[in-house]
Write a protein that holds these residues in place. Sequence first.
Motif, PDB file in Angstrom:
ATOM      1  N   GLY A 165     -55.252  67.952 -29.955  1.00  0.00           N
ATOM      2  CA  GLY A 165     -55.967  69.156 -29.517  1.00  0.00           C
ATOM      3  C   GLY A 165     -56.339  70.087 -30.660  1.00  0.00           C
ATOM      4  O   GLY A 165     -57.229  70.914 -30.522  1.00  0.00           O
ATOM      5  N   HIS A 166     -55.642  69.923 -31.792  1.00  0.00           N
ATOM      6  CA  HIS A 166     -55.902  70.854 -32.901  1.00  0.00           C
ATOM      7  C   HIS A 166     -56.663  70.209 -34.050  1.00  0.00           C
ATOM      8  O   HIS A 166     -56.689  70.728 -35.164  1.00  0.00           O
ATOM      9  CB  HIS A 166     -54.599  71.529 -33.341  1.00  0.00           C
ATOM     10  CG  HIS A 166     -53.970  72.234 -32.180  1.00  0.00           C
ATOM     11  ND1 HIS A 166     -54.490  73.397 -31.673  1.00  0.00           N
ATOM     12  CD2 HIS A 166     -52.953  71.872 -31.364  1.00  0.00           C
ATOM     13  CE1 HIS A 166     -53.781  73.758 -30.602  1.00  0.00           C
ATOM     14  NE2 HIS A 166     -52.847  72.840 -30.398  1.00  0.00           N
ATOM     15  N   ILE A 167     -57.309  69.095 -33.744  1.00  0.00           N
ATOM     16  CA  ILE A 167     -58.263  68.533 -34.710  1.00  0.00           C
ATOM     17  C   ILE A 167     -59.417  69.523 -34.808  1.00  0.00           C
ATOM     18  O   ILE A 167     -59.947  69.972 -33.786  1.00  0.00           O
ATOM     19  CB  ILE A 167     -58.778  67.162 -34.210  1.00  0.00           C
ATOM     20  CG1 ILE A 167     -57.664  66.123 -34.329  1.00  0.00           C
ATOM     21  CG2 ILE A 167     -60.038  66.738 -34.966  1.00  0.00           C
ATOM     22  CD1 ILE A 167     -58.031  64.754 -33.795  1.00  0.00           C
ATOM     23  N   SER A 176     -61.698  80.870 -31.316  1.00  0.00           N
ATOM     24  CA  SER A 176     -60.308  80.977 -31.746  1.00  0.00           C
ATOM     25  C   SER A 176     -59.399  80.151 -30.840  1.00  0.00           C
ATOM     26  O   SER A 176     -59.576  80.120 -29.634  1.00  0.00           O
ATOM     27  CB  SER A 176     -59.847  82.428 -31.689  1.00  0.00           C
ATOM     28  OG  SER A 176     -60.595  83.164 -32.614  1.00  0.00           O
ATOM     29  N   CYS A 177     -58.421  79.502 -31.480  1.00  0.00           N
ATOM     30  CA  CYS A 177     -57.478  78.661 -30.740  1.00  0.00           C
ATOM     31  C   CYS A 177     -56.105  79.341 -30.737  1.00  0.00           C
ATOM     32  O   CYS A 177     -55.799  80.146 -31.613  1.00  0.00           O
ATOM     33  CB  CYS A 177     -57.395  77.298 -31.430  1.00  0.00           C
ATOM     34  SG  CYS A 177     -56.304  76.130 -30.626  1.00  0.00           S
ATOM     35  N   ASN A 178     -55.258  78.975 -29.743  1.00  0.00           N
ATOM     36  CA  ASN A 178     -53.895  79.525 -29.658  1.00  0.00           C
ATOM     37  C   ASN A 178     -53.066  79.255 -30.913  1.00  0.00           C
ATOM     38  O   ASN A 178     -52.099  79.960 -31.186  1.00  0.00           O
ATOM     39  CB  ASN A 178     -53.142  78.894 -28.483  1.00  0.00           C
ATOM     40  CG  ASN A 178     -53.737  79.339 -27.170  1.00  0.00           C
ATOM     41  OD1 ASN A 178     -54.233  80.459 -27.070  1.00  0.00           O
ATOM     42  ND2 ASN A 178     -53.694  78.471 -26.172  1.00  0.00           N
ATOM     43  N   CYS A 179     -53.437  78.204 -31.664  1.00  0.00           N
ATOM     44  CA  CYS A 179     -52.640  77.814 -32.828  1.00  0.00           C
ATOM     45  C   CYS A 179     -52.930  78.699 -34.044  1.00  0.00           C
ATOM     46  O   CYS A 179     -52.260  78.589 -35.066  1.00  0.00           O
ATOM     47  CB  CYS A 179     -52.880  76.353 -33.179  1.00  0.00           C
ATOM     48  SG  CYS A 179     -54.483  76.032 -33.922  1.00  0.00           S
ATOM     49  N   GLY A 180     -53.962  79.545 -33.940  1.00  0.00           N
ATOM     50  CA  GLY A 180     -54.286  80.418 -35.059  1.00  0.00           C
ATOM     51  C   GLY A 180     -55.531  79.977 -35.825  1.00  0.00           C
ATOM     52  O   GLY A 180     -56.070  80.727 -36.631  1.00  0.00           O
ATOM     53  N   LYS A 181     -55.972  78.734 -35.570  1.00  0.00           N
ATOM     54  CA  LYS A 181     -57.182  78.239 -36.249  1.00  0.00           C
ATOM     55  C   LYS A 181     -58.400  78.543 -35.392  1.00  0.00           C
ATOM     56  O   LYS A 181     -58.319  79.083 -34.303  1.00  0.00           O
ATOM     57  CB  LYS A 181     -57.111  76.719 -36.432  1.00  0.00           C
ATOM     58  CG  LYS A 181     -56.007  76.223 -37.340  1.00  0.00           C
ATOM     59  CD  LYS A 181     -56.357  74.818 -37.835  1.00  0.00           C
ATOM     60  CE  LYS A 181     -56.408  73.797 -36.704  1.00  0.00           C
ATOM     61  NZ  LYS A 181     -57.520  72.885 -36.750  1.00  0.00           N
ATOM     62  N   LYS A 182     -59.541  78.095 -35.891  1.00  0.00           N
ATOM     63  CA  LYS A 182     -60.792  78.211 -35.127  1.00  0.00           C
ATOM     64  C   LYS A 182     -61.418  76.838 -34.971  1.00  0.00           C
ATOM     65  O   LYS A 182     -61.288  75.997 -35.857  1.00  0.00           O
ATOM     66  CB  LYS A 182     -61.767  79.120 -35.871  1.00  0.00           C
ATOM     67  CG  LYS A 182     -61.416  80.579 -35.720  1.00  0.00           C
ATOM     68  CD  LYS A 182     -62.490  81.471 -36.273  1.00  0.00           C
ATOM     69  CE  LYS A 182     -62.138  82.911 -35.922  1.00  0.00           C
ATOM     70  NZ  LYS A 182     -62.815  83.850 -36.787  1.00  0.00           N
ATOM     71  N   GLY A 183     -62.108  76.641 -33.848  1.00  0.00           N
ATOM     72  CA  GLY A 183     -62.902  75.432 -33.675  1.00  0.00           C
ATOM     73  C   GLY A 183     -62.116  74.180 -33.346  1.00  0.00           C
ATOM     74  O   GLY A 183     -62.623  73.061 -33.477  1.00  0.00           O
ATOM     75  N   CYS A 184     -60.847  74.327 -32.899  1.00  0.00           N
ATOM     76  CA  CYS A 184     -60.050  73.152 -32.517  1.00  0.00           C
ATOM     77  C   CYS A 184     -60.684  72.440 -31.316  1.00  0.00           C
ATOM     78  O   CYS A 184     -61.347  73.073 -30.473  1.00  0.00           O
ATOM     79  CB  CYS A 184     -58.644  73.569 -32.112  1.00  0.00           C
ATOM     80  SG  CYS A 184     -57.648  74.191 -33.468  1.00  0.00           S
ATOM     81  N   LEU A 185     -60.419  71.133 -31.214  1.00  0.00           N
ATOM     82  CA  LEU A 185     -60.909  70.341 -30.078  1.00  0.00           C
ATOM     83  C   LEU A 185     -60.524  71.001 -28.746  1.00  0.00           C
ATOM     84  O   LEU A 185     -61.293  70.998 -27.790  1.00  0.00           O
ATOM     85  CB  LEU A 185     -60.322  68.918 -30.158  1.00  0.00           C
ATOM     86  CG  LEU A 185     -60.790  67.923 -29.098  1.00  0.00           C
ATOM     87  CD1 LEU A 185     -62.298  67.702 -29.168  1.00  0.00           C
ATOM     88  CD2 LEU A 185     -60.061  66.586 -29.240  1.00  0.00           C
TER      89      LEU A 185
HETATM   90 ZN   LIG Z   1     -55.672  74.824 -32.469  1.00  0.00          ZN
END
Ligand SMILES: [Zn+2]
Length: 332
Positions: A165-167, A176-185
């Motif tokens: 999910g975080h590719i 924005s993604c819950n993991c702190g990155k942007k543009g995750c799958l």
């Molecule tokens: Zn993510």
Amino acid sequence: MEERWLVGVDIGGTTIKLAFVTEDGEVVTKWEIPTDKCENGHRIPTDIAISIDQKLLELNSPKEKLLALGVGAPGPVNFTDGSIEVAVNLGWEHFPLKALLEKETALPVVVDNDANLAALGEMWKGAGAGANDMIFVTLGTGVGGGIISNGKIVHGLNGAGGEIGHITSKIKDGASCNCGKKGCLETIASATGIVRLALEEVSTTAEPTRLRDVFEQTQSLTAKDILDLAKEEDGAAKKVIDEVALYLGLALANLANGLNPEKIVIGGGVSKAGDAILAPIKEYFVSFAFPKVSEGIEITIATLGNDAGVIGAAWLAKTSVTANTGVTTNTV
Ligand SMILES: [Zn+2]
């Protein structure tokens, strides 16, 4: 020897699923209890142990019938001690799940995260049946995954292997993604991501679309609305699903190029759309994968539904017991 059972446990935010499973992977009985989140979820191991004892009593079976317990939890696992580093929706932080469950149940316990267990369940008894090299991706509220290589779950250095999910899918202007990155799958291919794309489409397109009608009538949209409308050939809904399939096909093809798996199994609520989502994923997959990697690969929808986690947990329990005693395990 008399038949022994494995205990599969899948801890979720609202319910805990439990099952007794034979060593051949047949579910003897399955049931659920509510997840008690009081006291930061500290009662959960005791609740599980009590519920197992009650079920044995109901079935008039002795405790000796049980061989081992496998358990899945929603959060990163510390594989050195079987603790859960953090599970926000249960209230856990550095929670010693393995130690507490072993104390409460007096059974050997093995812990993994829920998506990895669902992958093992599908490998053992579901759509992946028999595949030693498999990618499992689950499209629900988030996007989870599990990678099986040579019959084993890939955990990696920090237990974060299989976090499909975080590719990073959108390298520019990603959400924005819950993991702190942007543009995750996950920001694209989860139920939440699909709805976000659809709302963007409704607000930008000038074309008439039933997506807009549904949204204006109900002030909300669900991933199911969008998938249903795509099946009915609504232009905007089809465009959204095509974008989802594009990024899934791309991520899975890139992963597959590194793994050359036999099967890719797609599960979770969104996968219930069947061919409406599977067919475009396959098309994009083939266009992005190394030709030799596409050869003979089977991309398919998961078959175990909500049972995948408990069945995978039982598989993990079985393999850990046989690994510890040196008894040869029978094959999948
Ligand atoms: Zn993510």
